[in-house]
Design an enzyme around this catalytic site. Sequence first.
Site, short mmCIF file in Angstrom:
data_model
loop_
_atom_site.label_atom_id
_atom_site.label_comp_id
_atom_site.label_asym_id
_atom_site.label_seq_id
_atom_site.Cartn_x
_atom_site.Cartn_y
_atom_site.Cartn_z
N PRO A 92 0.83 -1.21 0.00
CA PRO A 92 0.00 0.00 0.00
C PRO A 92 0.86 1.26 0.00
CG PRO A 92 -0.13 -1.11 2.13
CD PRO A 92 0.65 -2.00 1.22
N GLU A 93 0.41 2.26 -0.72
CA GLU A 93 1.09 3.55 -0.72
C GLU A 93 0.33 4.52 0.18
OE1 GLU A 93 2.51 5.04 -4.41
OE2 GLU A 93 2.89 3.06 -5.25
#
Length: 293
Positions: free
Chosen positions: A2-3
């Site tokens: 995830p960013e």
Amino acid sequence: MPELPEVETVRLGLAPVMEGAVIEAATVNRPDLRIPFPPRFARRLTGRRIVALGRRAKYLLADLDDGNVLVMHLGMSGSFRIETADGGKIAGQYYHPRTAIRAHDHVVLDLSSGAHVVFNDPRRFGLMDLVPRNGLEDSPHFKGMGLEPLGNALSGETIAGLFAGREAPLKAMLLDQRRIAGIGNIYACEAMWRAKLPPTLPAGRLAAKSPKARAKAEALAGAIRDVLAEAIAAGGSSLRDHRRATGELGLFQHSFAVYDREGEPCPRADCNGIVRRIVQSGRSTFYCPVCQR
Ligand SMILES: [Zn+2]
């Protein structure tokens, strides 16, 4: 992995049940994730009120009423889900299918809001730690971390300052967490496309004194802010494992201009380019060779 926008959407999903709630019980099912849990972890959480749920780069920060911060990172495969006291779903929301495997439920917080917040992480690259609020920036998790791209600090001028004298390609500089923290591969590609900048551009060029260089740095700062804000508004991007804390799918992957679109036409109205993929520092970069030059 995830960013930042995905972590921010998880924060937005958790905040309504966590902020202001007291941790009535904490269950910790193993001694460690990527690093050991802090000593007496469950006991130190029990009875604490969560004052606020914030974020720094890709870390979630739960400020507790004893002056400590519960620092949480999703790693590669970590996710939170929210269950109600009777074990049912929260109306209108969905579970992440993967979290049906309860063996990967490592931490459960029973909250006075009636919610059980469950942290599930099959690969265990996530982490949780307790750090005093007044020593947070100097703790190993945050020491040397670059500036927050969603804060007011990001501007053309700060980008010029961060990149001055650097021959490394722009893409590599955007991924360098000691300069700007929280931009990953997807949003680096999308921001460079929006700013019409080639990924191979020596980053230091944006720090030149010319009005043209200044305009480019300003365009990049704006593109980073815009792409992150739009991704958060869309609930993040649902790639591989990411779901929001509520289990709902983020939708921003439908808005990618270049990421994962090799061979497709550039979506810019006045451009006839075809999206190209190159490998930089071992990671795929997607860009348009016509309008990003
Ligand atoms: Zn183009």
